[in-house]
Design a protein around this motif. Structure first.
Motif, PDB file in Angstrom:
ATOM      1  N   ARG A 135      41.399   4.906  33.474  1.00 10.75           N
ATOM      2  CA  ARG A 135      41.276   6.359  33.375  1.00 10.75           C
ATOM      3  C   ARG A 135      40.370   6.905  34.475  1.00 10.75           C
ATOM      4  O   ARG A 135      40.662   7.954  35.072  1.00 10.75           O
ATOM      5  CB  ARG A 135      40.734   6.729  31.995  1.00 10.75           C
ATOM      6  N   THR A 188      42.286   6.933  37.738  1.00 11.66           N
ATOM      7  CA  THR A 188      43.231   8.056  37.793  1.00 11.66           C
ATOM      8  C   THR A 188      42.506   9.362  38.065  1.00 11.66           C
ATOM      9  O   THR A 188      42.984  10.206  38.858  1.00 11.66           O
ATOM     10  CB  THR A 188      44.011   8.157  36.473  1.00 11.66           C
ATOM     11  N   ARG A 189      41.361   9.533  37.414  1.00 11.69           N
ATOM     12  CA  ARG A 189      40.586  10.758  37.643  1.00 11.69           C
ATOM     13  C   ARG A 189      40.159  10.862  39.108  1.00 11.69           C
ATOM     14  O   ARG A 189      40.225  11.946  39.726  1.00 11.69           O
ATOM     15  CB  ARG A 189      39.360  10.765  36.730  1.00 11.69           C
ATOM     16  N   ILE A 196      52.067  10.785  39.607  1.00 15.54           N
ATOM     17  CA  ILE A 196      51.001  10.261  38.754  1.00 15.54           C
ATOM     18  C   ILE A 196      51.111  10.816  37.327  1.00 15.54           C
ATOM     19  O   ILE A 196      50.891  10.097  36.347  1.00 15.54           O
ATOM     20  CB  ILE A 196      49.617  10.596  39.353  1.00 15.54           C
ATOM     21  N   CYS A 197      51.500  12.073  37.196  1.00 17.46           N
ATOM     22  CA  CYS A 197      51.504  12.730  35.882  1.00 17.46           C
ATOM     23  C   CYS A 197      52.856  12.675  35.170  1.00 17.46           C
ATOM     24  O   CYS A 197      52.931  13.010  33.980  1.00 17.46           O
ATOM     25  CB  CYS A 197      51.085  14.199  36.044  1.00 17.46           C
ATOM     26  N   LYS A 206      53.405  10.977  31.690  1.00 14.45           N
ATOM     27  CA  LYS A 206      52.089  10.466  31.296  1.00 14.45           C
ATOM     28  C   LYS A 206      51.239  11.647  30.813  1.00 14.45           C
ATOM     29  O   LYS A 206      50.608  12.335  31.608  1.00 14.45           O
ATOM     30  CB  LYS A 206      51.407   9.744  32.466  1.00 14.45           C
ATOM     31  N   ASN A 264      47.410  11.714  31.670  1.00 16.85           N
ATOM     32  CA  ASN A 264      47.076  12.095  33.043  1.00 16.85           C
ATOM     33  C   ASN A 264      47.196  13.603  33.244  1.00 16.85           C
ATOM     34  O   ASN A 264      46.422  14.209  34.009  1.00 16.85           O
ATOM     35  CB  ASN A 264      47.982  11.364  34.025  1.00 16.85           C
TER      36      ASN A 264
END
Length: 597
Positions: A11, A14-15, A45-46, A49, A52
């Protein structure tokens, strides 16, 4: 603990990636290509998901991307990519959809769609974002109406149709126009249904006249016809007023005639079969809960075409239910549809599906159709009975012979079981009362079965009478042979002891009970009250035993042929008929059974 730590690290990674991409968007304002690549990376990326998307929303990324769409200094390619990214974020995350579902957003979308200098691609991604915001969202549907977006969509729906009504002209930029029209059609479907929106349906009813014209030229275009039919089905669903509007515009008649044209070709053409299924689904939505419109289709003979489509080898199992639902709406609406169904041979087709299909929904649909056609089946059965009295009926004697052979096979199995049980018994004496009832158990049971079977059939043909009498005589000869063998066995066992009474008594009950589950006709027949299993009274002396045996021998002789000659007909029901009728709906199945027989 390790899994928790791995999830936390992922996480955080990803951030970090999302933060760097947002910084790239802010810094590279003069480099549209880099901004476009950053937006596409955020999209990847999103996509699919939800967690995300939540991270990006918490970081303010959704707001920043939305502001890029509104900026006047941003390149058009960046705006198109930003609108597409917003659509993906809203589609994958309900909180992001709620965040974007505002009056301001819909007003901006309406403005972008009205601009003349906007490219087709930007207009298409704007429609895509609009379709995402209204899908499964009552609030979004209302905002689309109040902001004017629904009116704009209807205008685009009419003007961007990819086929020309004039066969001599060609649509300019047909590929991009088709893509825009597809997006508009999907957005309109979301505005009127899921959830159902009555006001939106009424507004979309204004397009029915031009849709009627489209149906004539789109029969050969599978994708376009699917979209037209989806829009019609969503617009008329559960709304009788809109259904009437579609009928008055001529759309229902055009839809029906198109189905009549394509259904006969379903056996030889896979495309025709697929298009026929699509038309039947749409037709079903147009007449649901509207008996007046459904009954009016009887003049076209639509039931016979639906039955032919149902038996097409190109029809996949997943589409059977759609055809059955359309057929059920027709038969439920009028008696004329029901008579057409019976006269076209629909009963065997539906009964076959009821007994052989593994889908529970298909079975429910077939049961509903059979119940709606019960009255027509009864009436047709009465008319056939009247015709049978005027002409010699055709008899399927092979089914009767098969039933007789099956019955003989069961008798032999029962004899073998009885002899095996007698051989395995210990050499102990048996009481006269239990032993005397043993030889009479089997013949009485067979007589009961014959009388039960005779109640299910009343033959009217002399030819039936002769053939069935031959089969019956062969069965009685076997029964007489069995009676003589068991009588001789009984005479050898008169001097048995009283201590085996309980064992033999239970053996006789097992013989009588083993026959019952194997008789399929007992579900359809009832035992005559004149036939009873009686137990002889206790006999304590040898003289009483002999007297009773003589009387019983006379009684068995008199009962060897219990059926009067005037009622001697083929006393058998075929196994296929019994299997199908046992799965018939239990409510009021008697008249339908009589008509089928």
């Amino acid at each position: 603990m390790d899994k928790t730590g791995f999830g936390s690290n992922r996480r955080n990674t990803t951030r970090t990636d999302l933060c760097m991409l947002l910084e790239c968007l802010k810094i590279q304002m003069k480099c549209p290509e880099l901004q476009k690549q950053a937006l596409l990376t955020i999209h990847s990326i999103c996509e699919n998901k939800e967690d995300n998307v939540d991270l990006l929303r918490e970081m303010g990324g959704v707001t920043f991307v939305y502001n890029l769409c509104k900026s006047s200094i941003v390149h058009s390619d960046v705006k198109e990519t930003a609108l597409f990214t917003l659509g993906t974020l809203a589609e994958d995350n309900v909180f992001c959809k709620s965040f974007l579902c505002t009056q301001e957003t819909f007003a901006d979308l309406a403005g972008w769609l009205l601009k003349e200098d906007v490219s087709l691609t930007q207009r298409r991604v704007s429609v895509y974002l609009l379709s995402v915001l209204v899908a499964n969202n009552k609030s979004g549907q209302s905002l689309a109406q109040t902001s004017g977006c629904l009116d704009i969509l209807l205008r685009l729906f009419r003007t961007t149709f990819p086929l020309s009504l004039d066969t001599t002209s060609v649509v300019v930029n047909a590929t991009h126009t088709y893509q825009l029209w597809t997006s508009v059609a999907n957005a309109l479907c979301g505005c009127v249904n899921n959830p159902q929106n009555d006001e939106g349906q009424r507004m979309c009813a204004a397009t029915f006249p031009i849709i009627n014209a489209w149906l004539h030229i789109a029969l050969s275009q599978k994708e376009i016809l699917n979209l037209i039919c989806s829009f019609i089905a969503m617009t008329v669903a559960n709304n009788s007023w809109v259904q009437e509007c579609f009928s008055h515009s001529g759309g229902l008649e055009t839809l029906t005639l198109s189905l009549l044209r394509l259904a006969p070709e379903a056996d030889t053409s896979l495309l025709s079969c697929q298009l026929s299924v699509t038309l039947s689904k749409t037709l079903s939505a147009c007449i649901t809960d509207n008996f007046a419109l459904a009954s009016g289709l009887a003049r076209y003979g639509i039931v016979s075409k639906l039955l032919s489509l149902l038996t097409s080898p190109n029809l996949v199992p997943e589409n059977k239910l759609s055809v059955l639902l359309a057929l059920g709406h027709c038969t439920d609406s009028s008696v004329e549809h029901q008579f057409q169904f019976v006269q076209c041979g629909g009963l065997p087709i539906i009964i076959t599906l009821l007994t052989e299909d593994t889908s529970e929904e298909v079975r429910k649909a077939t049961t509903f159709i059979l119940q709606t056609c019960k009255q027509a089946t009864m009436s047709l059965g009465e008319s056939r009975n009247e015709e049978d009295t005027k002409m010699e009926p055709l008899t399927n004697m092979e089914s009767f012979r098969s039933s007789a052979r099956e019955l003989l096979h069961r008798i032999k199995l029962l004899e073998q079981k009885q002899y095996k049980a007698v051989q395995e018994e210990p050499p102990t004496a048996m009481p006269a009362q239990a032993l005397s009832s043993l030889p009479s158990a089997l013949p009485l049971l067979l007589q009961h079965q014959e009388r039960n079977k005779s109640t299910t059939y009343r033959g009217t043909s002399t030819h039936k009478h002769k053939e069935a009498k031959k089969e019956k005589d062969s069965l009685q000869n076997n029964m007489s042979w069995e009676e003589e063998a068991k009588s001789s066995e009984r005479d050898e066992r008169f001097s048995v002891r009283e201590d085996a009474r309980a064992t033999v008594s239970s053996h006789v009950k097992s013989l009588e009970g083993s026959r019952e589950p194997k008789t399929a006709d007992r579900r359809m027949c009832t035992l005559p009250t004149s036939v009873r299993h009686s137990s002889p009274k206790d006999i304590h002396t040898k003289e009483e035993l002999q007297d009773w045996d003589q009387n019983k021998g006379k009684k068995l002789t008199a009962e060897e042929n219990p059926l009067p000659q005037s009622r001697c007909a083929a006393p058998y029901v075929t196994a296929v008929t019994c299997t199908r009728l046992s799965k018939w709906p239990q409510r009021d199945s008697g008249p339908v059974t009589a008509a089928l027989c």
